[in-house]
Design a protein around this motif. Structure first.
Motif, PDB file in Angstrom:
ATOM      1  N   ASP A  31     -10.853   5.476   4.807  1.00 44.67           N
ATOM      2  CA  ASP A  31     -12.149   4.916   5.200  1.00 44.67           C
ATOM      3  C   ASP A  31     -13.292   5.862   4.892  1.00 44.67           C
ATOM      4  O   ASP A  31     -14.431   5.425   4.696  1.00 44.67           O
ATOM      5  CB  ASP A  31     -12.145   4.596   6.699  1.00 44.67           C
ATOM      6  N   LEU A  32     -12.996   7.155   4.855  1.00 46.59           N
ATOM      7  CA  LEU A  32     -14.064   8.140   4.670  1.00 46.59           C
ATOM      8  C   LEU A  32     -14.390   8.386   3.205  1.00 46.59           C
ATOM      9  O   LEU A  32     -15.555   8.627   2.860  1.00 46.59           O
ATOM     10  CB  LEU A  32     -13.655   9.459   5.336  1.00 46.59           C
ATOM     11  N   TYR A  33     -13.391   8.336   2.325  1.00 48.52           N
ATOM     12  CA  TYR A  33     -13.593   8.829   0.965  1.00 48.52           C
ATOM     13  C   TYR A  33     -13.400   7.805  -0.152  1.00 48.52           C
ATOM     14  O   TYR A  33     -13.915   8.014  -1.255  1.00 48.52           O
ATOM     15  CB  TYR A  33     -12.653  10.017   0.706  1.00 48.52           C
ATOM     16  N   LEU A  34     -12.652   6.748   0.076  1.00 45.65           N
ATOM     17  CA  LEU A  34     -12.383   5.811  -1.016  1.00 45.65           C
ATOM     18  C   LEU A  34     -13.441   4.716  -1.075  1.00 45.65           C
ATOM     19  O   LEU A  34     -13.995   4.314  -0.042  1.00 45.65           O
ATOM     20  CB  LEU A  34     -11.005   5.170  -0.829  1.00 45.65           C
ATOM     21  N   PRO A  35     -13.742   4.208  -2.274  1.00 44.14           N
ATOM     22  CA  PRO A  35     -14.650   3.059  -2.389  1.00 44.14           C
ATOM     23  C   PRO A  35     -14.109   1.873  -1.599  1.00 44.14           C
ATOM     24  O   PRO A  35     -12.888   1.674  -1.498  1.00 44.14           O
ATOM     25  CB  PRO A  35     -14.659   2.769  -3.896  1.00 44.14           C
ATOM     26  N   LYS A  36     -15.005   1.068  -1.085  1.00 42.59           N
ATOM     27  CA  LYS A  36     -14.618  -0.031  -0.200  1.00 42.59           C
ATOM     28  C   LYS A  36     -13.644  -0.995  -0.865  1.00 42.59           C
ATOM     29  O   LYS A  36     -12.712  -1.490  -0.227  1.00 42.59           O
ATOM     30  CB  LYS A  36     -15.872  -0.772   0.262  1.00 42.59           C
ATOM     31  N   ALA A  37     -13.834  -1.255  -2.152  1.00 42.25           N
ATOM     32  CA  ALA A  37     -12.986  -2.229  -2.842  1.00 42.25           C
ATOM     33  C   ALA A  37     -11.542  -1.758  -2.978  1.00 42.25           C
ATOM     34  O   ALA A  37     -10.626  -2.580  -3.102  1.00 42.25           O
ATOM     35  CB  ALA A  37     -13.562  -2.526  -4.226  1.00 42.25           C
ATOM     36  N   THR A  38     -11.313  -0.443  -2.974  1.00 42.04           N
ATOM     37  CA  THR A  38      -9.959   0.085  -3.160  1.00 42.04           C
ATOM     38  C   THR A  38      -9.221   0.315  -1.850  1.00 42.04           C
ATOM     39  O   THR A  38      -8.014   0.540  -1.867  1.00 42.04           O
ATOM     40  CB  THR A  38     -10.008   1.410  -3.935  1.00 42.04           C
ATOM     41  N   ARG A  39      -9.936   0.260  -0.740  1.00 48.67           N
ATOM     42  CA  ARG A  39      -9.306   0.597   0.535  1.00 48.67           C
ATOM     43  C   ARG A  39      -8.136  -0.310   0.905  1.00 48.67           C
ATOM     44  O   ARG A  39      -7.091   0.194   1.351  1.00 48.67           O
ATOM     45  CB  ARG A  39     -10.356   0.588   1.657  1.00 48.67           C
ATOM     46  N   PRO A  40      -8.247  -1.641   0.746  1.00 47.54           N
ATOM     47  CA  PRO A  40      -7.097  -2.484   1.104  1.00 47.54           C
ATOM     48  C   PRO A  40      -5.839  -2.160   0.303  1.00 47.54           C
ATOM     49  O   PRO A  40      -4.727  -2.223   0.838  1.00 47.54           O
ATOM     50  CB  PRO A  40      -7.597  -3.904   0.808  1.00 47.54           C
ATOM     51  N   TYR A  41      -5.999  -1.787  -0.963  1.00 54.06           N
ATOM     52  CA  TYR A  41      -4.838  -1.444  -1.786  1.00 54.06           C
ATOM     53  C   TYR A  41      -4.214  -0.128  -1.336  1.00 54.06           C
ATOM     54  O   TYR A  41      -2.981   0.009  -1.325  1.00 54.06           O
ATOM     55  CB  TYR A  41      -5.249  -1.368  -3.257  1.00 54.06           C
ATOM     56  N   ALA A  42      -5.056   0.823  -0.965  1.00 55.40           N
ATOM     57  CA  ALA A  42      -4.547   2.098  -0.443  1.00 55.40           C
ATOM     58  C   ALA A  42      -3.806   1.883   0.869  1.00 55.40           C
ATOM     59  O   ALA A  42      -2.766   2.505   1.126  1.00 55.40           O
ATOM     60  CB  ALA A  42      -5.697   3.090  -0.257  1.00 55.40           C
ATOM     61  N   MET A  43      -4.335   0.986   1.704  1.00 55.09           N
ATOM     62  CA  MET A  43      -3.653   0.677   2.963  1.00 55.09           C
ATOM     63  C   MET A  43      -2.342  -0.061   2.703  1.00 55.09           C
ATOM     64  O   MET A  43      -1.345   0.156   3.405  1.00 55.09           O
ATOM     65  CB  MET A  43      -4.566  -0.176   3.845  1.00 55.09           C
ATOM     66  N   LEU A  44      -2.337  -0.929   1.703  1.00 60.80           N
ATOM     67  CA  LEU A  44      -1.122  -1.660   1.350  1.00 60.80           C
ATOM     68  C   LEU A  44      -0.024  -0.696   0.912  1.00 60.80           C
ATOM     69  O   LEU A  44       1.157  -0.899   1.227  1.00 60.80           O
ATOM     70  CB  LEU A  44      -1.430  -2.667   0.239  1.00 60.80           C
ATOM     71  N   ALA A  45      -0.396   0.367   0.198  1.00 58.37           N
ATOM     72  CA  ALA A  45       0.572   1.369  -0.250  1.00 58.37           C
ATOM     73  C   ALA A  45       0.846   2.421   0.815  1.00 58.37           C
ATOM     74  O   ALA A  45       1.616   3.355   0.563  1.00 58.37           O
ATOM     75  CB  ALA A  45       0.058   2.051  -1.517  1.00 58.37           C
ATOM     76  N   ARG A  46       0.224   2.279   1.983  1.00 60.29           N
ATOM     77  CA  ARG A  46       0.390   3.212   3.112  1.00 60.29           C
ATOM     78  C   ARG A  46       0.012   4.649   2.731  1.00 60.29           C
ATOM     79  O   ARG A  46       0.657   5.613   3.177  1.00 60.29           O
ATOM     80  CB  ARG A  46       1.810   3.203   3.645  1.00 60.29           C
ATOM     81  N   LEU A  47      -1.019   4.802   1.917  1.00 64.58           N
ATOM     82  CA  LEU A  47      -1.427   6.156   1.545  1.00 64.58           C
ATOM     83  C   LEU A  47      -1.995   6.915   2.728  1.00 64.58           C
ATOM     84  O   LEU A  47      -2.080   8.148   2.692  1.00 64.58           O
ATOM     85  CB  LEU A  47      -2.472   6.091   0.421  1.00 64.58           C
ATOM     86  N   ASP A  48      -2.395   6.197   3.773  1.00 64.14           N
ATOM     87  CA  ASP A  48      -2.904   6.854   4.979  1.00 64.14           C
ATOM     88  C   ASP A  48      -1.780   7.341   5.879  1.00 64.14           C
ATOM     89  O   ASP A  48      -2.033   8.037   6.863  1.00 64.14           O
ATOM     90  CB  ASP A  48      -3.805   5.895   5.761  1.00 64.14           C
ATOM     91  N   LYS A  49      -0.543   6.998   5.555  1.00 68.00           N
ATOM     92  CA  LYS A  49       0.613   7.403   6.371  1.00 68.00           C
ATOM     93  C   LYS A  49       1.650   8.067   5.469  1.00 68.00           C
ATOM     94  O   LYS A  49       2.628   7.444   5.056  1.00 68.00           O
ATOM     95  CB  LYS A  49       1.207   6.190   7.088  1.00 68.00           C
ATOM     96  N   PRO A  50       1.466   9.340   5.160  1.00 66.09           N
ATOM     97  CA  PRO A  50       2.325  10.000   4.165  1.00 66.09           C
ATOM     98  C   PRO A  50       3.752  10.268   4.621  1.00 66.09           C
ATOM     99  O   PRO A  50       4.584  10.672   3.812  1.00 66.09           O
ATOM    100  CB  PRO A  50       1.586  11.318   3.896  1.00 66.09           C
ATOM    101  N   ILE A  51       4.056  10.044   5.902  1.00 66.68           N
ATOM    102  CA  ILE A  51       5.404  10.355   6.372  1.00 66.68           C
ATOM    103  C   ILE A  51       6.461   9.583   5.585  1.00 66.68           C
ATOM    104  O   ILE A  51       7.532  10.109   5.281  1.00 66.68           O
ATOM    105  CB  ILE A  51       5.534  10.072   7.890  1.00 66.68           C
ATOM    106  N   GLY A  52       6.174   8.340   5.209  1.00 71.71           N
ATOM    107  CA  GLY A  52       7.145   7.576   4.432  1.00 71.71           C
ATOM    108  C   GLY A  52       7.429   8.199   3.084  1.00 71.71           C
ATOM    109  O   GLY A  52       8.571   8.191   2.610  1.00 71.71           O
ATOM    110  N   THR A  53       6.396   8.759   2.463  1.00 69.37           N
ATOM    111  CA  THR A  53       6.581   9.440   1.180  1.00 69.37           C
ATOM    112  C   THR A  53       7.434  10.687   1.357  1.00 69.37           C
ATOM    113  O   THR A  53       8.316  10.982   0.532  1.00 69.37           O
ATOM    114  CB  THR A  53       5.217   9.808   0.578  1.00 69.37           C
ATOM    115  N   TRP A  54       7.189  11.448   2.431  1.00 66.13           N
ATOM    116  CA  TRP A  54       8.012  12.634   2.702  1.00 66.13           C
ATOM    117  C   TRP A  54       9.479  12.239   2.879  1.00 66.13           C
ATOM    118  O   TRP A  54      10.383  12.901   2.349  1.00 66.13           O
ATOM    119  CB  TRP A  54       7.517  13.350   3.959  1.00 66.13           C
ATOM    120  N   LEU A  55       9.725  11.189   3.649  1.00 64.58           N
ATOM    121  CA  LEU A  55      11.107  10.785   3.921  1.00 64.58           C
ATOM    122  C   LEU A  55      11.816  10.304   2.662  1.00 64.58           C
ATOM    123  O   LEU A  55      13.037  10.445   2.544  1.00 64.58           O
ATOM    124  CB  LEU A  55      11.119   9.676   4.979  1.00 64.58           C
ATOM    125  N   LEU A  56      11.064   9.746   1.726  1.00 60.20           N
ATOM    126  CA  LEU A  56      11.646   9.330   0.445  1.00 60.20           C
ATOM    127  C   LEU A  56      11.829  10.519  -0.496  1.00 60.20           C
ATOM    128  O   LEU A  56      12.804  10.578  -1.257  1.00 60.20           O
ATOM    129  CB  LEU A  56      10.751   8.278  -0.204  1.00 60.20           C
TER     130      LEU A  56
END
Length: 397
Positions: free
Chosen positions: A107-132
C-alpha cells in the motif's frame, strides 16, 4: 457562590470537555466528543490531569471534576475514530493479521493498479515463500562438494522460482476457492473473492507468473526440467484437496517440498534416494506441523462452509498428532544428514531446530488465531536452523 460558578465556567470553556449541548445544537452525535482528536489519546489526558503547572487543573474543584470524568467515561466514548485507542493497542499487541494487513509495503510503495496483483501473489506475506524456498536451499547445499559452499547461482534461481511458484499457487488457490473465500472472515477481502480482480484478470496474471517460472526452469538441466514441470500437477490440484479429504495439509507437504528433489537434481542431474527421500519426507512432516497449526485459525469457518483440514480431523488431539509429525521430521533430517555424510556441526543446529519446533508445539494456543499465526510465521527460523546446519556440516566434511 455565583461569582465562583462564573469563574469555573470561564476556566473550563476553552477545554470544551464539559460543554455538552443537545443533539439539535451539536452536530456531533457523541456529546462527550467536542475534544480535538489529540486530547482523546490516553497520554494527552494523562498530561492534562497530572500537570501541576496547569493552574486550571491544579485547583481542587476542577481537579475533582476531571477525576470524575476520566474515571466514569471510557476512552472509547470520547474517541472520534471508529475504533478506540485501547482496542487498537490490544489488537496490535495480539498480532492479529486481519487488523493490520492493509498497512503493508504494498500500500505504501506500489502503484495503485498493481496492488491487487501483488496481494493475489501474497507478496505482502513472505512466510509462504520462505517455507517453499527452504527445502530447495537444504537440497542444493547438501548437494555441494565436501568443503565447498553451495552453488550461489542455483540458490538465486531457486529463490526467484520460490517467489514465482508460490505466487502462482496462491493465484490458482484464489481462483478455485473464490466461492469459499467470500464466506470466510480471514479471506473474504482477497482480490478475486472481493471482486477487485475478475477471474479473467487472475488467469491472465497466472499466465505471466508461469511464463516467468518457465524462464527459470529452462536454465536448469533436462532432468530438472522434467522433474520441475511435473510439480505443476500438484500445484494445480492442491486447492481441490480441502473439498475431498481431511488431509489437504499432507498434500500441501508433497507440493511445497518438491524443491527438496529438484534442488539436488539441478546440481547432480540425478537423485540419490538414500539422501533425498528422507529429506523430502522431513519436509512433508514439517508441513503437517505448521499447516495444521495454521488451519486452526479457520476451524470455525471451515465447519460453516464445509471444507476439511487436519485441524478438524485431529480436533482436541492436535498436539499429539503434530508432536508425532515433529519427531518424524527431526528423525528424517538426521537420517538424511547421516547418509549425506555431513560433519558434526550439522547436529547441534538440528537440535536447535528441534527445540524451535518443540517450542511451537508446546506453547501454541490453538484457540487463539493470532497465536496460531505467530507460531506459523516462526517456521522461517526452523528452516534457517536446518539450512545453517547443512551449510556448516558440508563445509566441515
Amino acid at each position: 457562590m455565583a461569582l465562583r460558578l462564573s469563574r469555573l465556567r470561564k476556566v473550563h470553556q476553552p477545554l470544551s470537555i464539559f460543554s455538552v449541548a443537545p443533539h439539535s445544537q451539536n452536530p456531533n452525535p457523541n456529546p462527550f466528543n467536542p475534544l480535538p482528536i489529540s486530547l482523546t489519546h490516553p497520554k494527552t489526558l494523562e498530561t492534562l490531569l497530572f500537570s501541576s503547572s496547569n493552574p486550571r487543573i491544579a485547583s481542587p474543584p476542577h481537579r475533582r471534576i476531571l477525576d470524575w470524568f476520566v474515571s466514569n467515561i471510557s476512552i472509547a466514548s470520547i474517541s472520534s475514530s471508529s475504533r478506540s485507542t485501547k482496542e487498537e493497542v490490544d489488537k496490535e499487541r495480539s498480532g492479529d493479521p486481519k487488523d493490520f494487513s492493509s498497512s503493508s509495503w504494498i500500500d505504501l510503495y506500489l502503484p495503485k493498479a498493481t496492488r491487487p496483483y501483488a496481494m493475489l501473489a501474497r507478496l505482502d506475506k513472505p512466510i509462504g515463500t520462505w517455507l517453499l524456498a527452504w527445502p530447495c536451499m537444504w537440497s542444493i547445499t547438501m548437494a555441494a562438494s565436501p568443503g565447498q559452499i553451495p552453488d550461489l547461482k542455483m540458490l538465486a534461481l531457486f529463490g526467484c522460482g520460490a517467489v514465482l511458484l508460490r505466487g502462482a499457487g496462491c493465484t490458482v488457490n484464489d481462483l478455485l476457492d473464490r466461492d469459499i473465500d467470500v464466506k470466510v472472515e480471514r479471506t473474504k477481502c482477497r482480490p478475486v473473492a472481493s471482486g477487485t480482480l475478475t477471474p479473467f484478470q487472475g488467469i491472465s496474471f497466472l499466465g505471466c507468473q508461469l511464463l516467468l517460472g518457465l524462464g527459470i526452469l529452462l536454465q536448469l538441466n533436462n532432468y530438472s526440467r522434467i522433474l520441475g514441470a511435473s510439480s505443476l500437477l500438484l500445484v494445480f490440484s492442491y486447492p481441490l484437496m480441502k473439498r475431498l479429504t481431511f488431509w489437504p495439509q499432507a498434500y500441501l507437504g508433497l507440493t511445497f517440498n518438491w524443491g527438496a528433489l529438484l534442488g539436488w537434481a539441478a546440481v547432480k542431474e540425478s537423485l540419490d534416494p538414500t539422501i533425498i527421500l528422507p529429506l523430502y519426507a522431513a519436509g512433508v512432516f514439517w508441513t503437517l506441523v505448521y499447516d495444521t497449526i495454521y488451519a486452526h485459525q479457520d476451524i470455525e469457518d471451515d465447519l460453516k462452509v464445509g471444507v476439511k483440514s487436519t485441524a478438524l480431523r485431529f480436533g482436541s488431539l492436535t498436539k499429539n498428532w503434530i508432536s508425532g509429525f515433529g519427531i518424524a521430521c527431526i528423525g528424517s533430517l538426521a537420517l538424511s544428514g547421516l547418509n549425506a555424510e555431513l560433519a558434526w556441526p550439522y547436529y547441534p543446529f538440528l537440535m536447535a531446530a528441534a527445540g524451535q519446533l518443540g517450542w511451537q508445539i508446546w506453547n501454541v494456543d490453538l484457540s487463539n488465531r493470532a497465536d496460531c499465526n505467530r507460531k506459523f510465521v516462526s517456521n522461517k527460523w526452523f528452516g534457517a536452523f536446518v539450512f545453517s546446519g547443512i551449510l556448516f556440516g558440508r563445509l566441515a566434511s
